[in-house]
Motif scaffolding. Structure first.
Motif, short mmCIF file in Angstrom:
data_model
loop_
_atom_site.label_atom_id
_atom_site.label_comp_id
_atom_site.label_asym_id
_atom_site.label_seq_id
_atom_site.Cartn_x
_atom_site.Cartn_y
_atom_site.Cartn_z
N GLY A 1 1.21 -1.25 0.09
CA GLY A 1 -0.03 -0.28 0.23
C GLY A 1 0.82 1.03 -0.21
N LYS A 2 2.29 1.07 -0.28
CA LYS A 2 2.91 1.65 0.17
C LYS A 2 3.83 2.60 -1.63
CE LYS A 2 3.41 3.03 4.80
NZ LYS A 2 4.12 3.10 5.96
N GLU A 3 3.98 4.04 -1.31
CA GLU A 3 5.14 4.00 -3.10
C GLU A 3 6.34 3.23 -2.72
OE1 GLU A 3 3.55 8.24 -4.69
OE2 GLU A 3 4.84 7.80 -3.89
N MET A 4 7.07 2.70 -3.79
CA MET A 4 8.82 2.47 -3.82
C MET A 4 9.66 3.80 -2.99
SD MET A 4 10.63 -0.25 -5.15
CE MET A 4 9.55 -1.04 -5.89
N GLU A 5 10.42 3.40 -2.04
CA GLU A 5 11.07 3.94 -0.90
C GLU A 5 12.40 3.75 -1.47
OE1 GLU A 5 11.36 5.91 2.83
OE2 GLU A 5 10.62 3.52 2.75
N GLY A 6 13.58 4.57 -1.90
CA GLY A 6 14.47 4.80 -2.01
C GLY A 6 15.56 4.57 -0.86
N VAL A 7 16.22 3.03 -0.24
CA VAL A 7 16.44 3.10 0.72
C VAL A 7 17.96 3.91 0.98
CG1 VAL A 7 17.80 1.64 2.89
CG2 VAL A 7 15.36 1.31 1.68
N ALA A 8 18.74 2.98 0.07
CA ALA A 8 20.42 3.71 -0.18
C ALA A 8 21.28 3.06 -1.28
CB ALA A 8 21.14 2.67 1.04
N SER A 9 21.90 4.39 -1.65
CA SER A 9 22.98 3.80 -2.97
C SER A 9 24.13 3.56 -2.58
CB SER A 9 22.51 5.16 -3.73
OG SER A 9 22.23 6.34 -3.01
N ILE A 10 25.04 3.49 -3.84
CA ILE A 10 26.36 4.16 -3.93
C ILE A 10 26.45 4.46 -5.30
CG2 ILE A 10 26.85 1.23 -3.43
CD1 ILE A 10 29.06 1.61 -1.54
N ASP A 11 28.40 4.92 -4.72
CA ASP A 11 28.85 4.81 -6.14
C ASP A 11 30.09 3.77 -6.67
OD1 ASP A 11 30.81 8.16 -5.49
OD2 ASP A 11 30.79 5.99 -5.18
N LYS A 12 30.48 3.88 -7.85
CA LYS A 12 31.62 3.28 -8.10
C LYS A 12 32.92 3.79 -7.07
CE LYS A 12 33.83 5.50 -11.56
NZ LYS A 12 34.80 6.45 -10.92
N ASP A 13 33.25 4.48 -6.47
CA ASP A 13 34.42 5.42 -5.36
C ASP A 13 34.10 4.61 -4.37
OD1 ASP A 13 34.75 7.54 -7.80
OD2 ASP A 13 35.77 5.60 -7.60
N ARG B 1 30.91 6.29 -2.35
CA ARG B 1 30.17 7.05 -1.81
C ARG B 1 28.89 6.79 -1.64
NH1 ARG B 1 33.54 11.26 -4.54
NH2 ARG B 1 33.00 9.92 -6.75
N THR B 2 28.26 7.07 -0.27
CA THR B 2 26.80 6.64 -0.21
C THR B 2 26.17 7.58 -0.06
OG1 THR B 2 27.41 6.76 2.43
CG2 THR B 2 27.70 4.41 0.76
N MET B 3 24.93 7.40 0.23
CA MET B 3 23.47 7.81 -0.09
C MET B 3 22.11 7.33 0.77
SD MET B 3 22.73 10.65 -2.19
CE MET B 3 21.03 11.84 -1.74
N TYR B 4 21.59 8.05 2.21
CA TYR B 4 20.84 6.90 2.41
C TYR B 4 19.05 7.62 2.76
CZ TYR B 4 24.57 4.44 4.49
OH TYR B 4 26.02 3.49 4.48
N ALA B 5 18.18 7.73 3.42
CA ALA B 5 17.05 7.52 3.26
C ALA B 5 17.43 8.57 5.06
CB ALA B 5 16.10 6.63 3.15
N PRO B 6 16.31 9.43 5.28
CA PRO B 6 16.30 9.71 6.50
C PRO B 6 15.95 8.79 7.46
CG PRO B 6 15.55 11.62 5.23
CD PRO B 6 16.24 10.35 4.24
N SER B 7 14.98 7.89 7.19
CA SER B 7 14.53 6.68 8.14
C SER B 7 15.79 5.92 8.38
CB SER B 7 13.05 6.12 7.58
OG SER B 7 12.87 5.73 6.08
N VAL B 8 16.32 5.85 7.35
CA VAL B 8 17.32 4.37 8.18
C VAL B 8 18.79 4.96 8.30
CG1 VAL B 8 15.88 2.52 6.33
CG2 VAL B 8 18.43 3.89 5.74
N LYS B 9 18.66 6.00 7.77
CA LYS B 9 20.53 6.24 7.96
C LYS B 9 20.66 6.35 10.03
CE LYS B 9 23.23 11.12 6.70
NZ LYS B 9 23.47 11.57 6.85
N GLY B 10 22.16 6.02 10.05
CA GLY B 10 22.97 5.59 11.54
C GLY B 10 22.50 4.30 12.02
#
Length: 123
Positions: free
Chosen positions: A42-54, A56-65
């Motif tokens: 019942g919810k939309e797709m959510e980006g959780v975390a991503s990483i590049d070839k080097d 470097r990472t990004m996180y959704a606020p809901s999972v950061k930490g």
């Protein structure tokens, strides 16, 4: 042919941990960002975390930490270490690859998807 195969999902109690793995093959012809996305019923797709070839990472606020994305570039395996899991983390988790980081963050227009692995967190 590109294949992304996830494993590691399951049922865990709140506060527990799981590690998801995604084995990638066939990603040639350029650089891809890798990421994990999730979709709860019942919810939309959510980006959780991503990483590049080097790395470097990004996180959704809901999972950061709590969640950590990493990759083994030699074995071509993407990981998602999930700690201190909460019932609201319950969802189908997908590994994905895309040339545009924004697609992974927003969960739209993804180039390649895995089949998904279910994570269920009980309270």
């Amino acid at each position: 042919q590109v294949q992304l195969v996830e494993s590691g999902g399951g049922l865990v109690q709140a506060g527990g941990s799981l590690r998801l793995s995604c084995t990638a093959s066939g990603l040639t012809g350029g650089t891809y960002f890798m990421g994990w996305l999730r979709q709860a019923p019942g919810k939309e797709m959510e980006g959780v975390a991503s990483i590049d070839k080097d790395g470097r990472t990004m996180y959704a606020p809901s999972v950061k930490g709590r969640f950590t994305i990493s990759q083994d570039n030699v074995k071509k395996i993407l990981y998602l270490q999930m700690n201190n899991l909460k019932p609201e983390d319950t969802a189908m988790y997908y590994c994905a690859a895309d040339r545009d980081l924004r697609d992974l963050v927003l969960g739209r227009g993804i180039n390649y998807w895995g089949q998904g692995t279910q994570v269920t967190v009980s309270s």
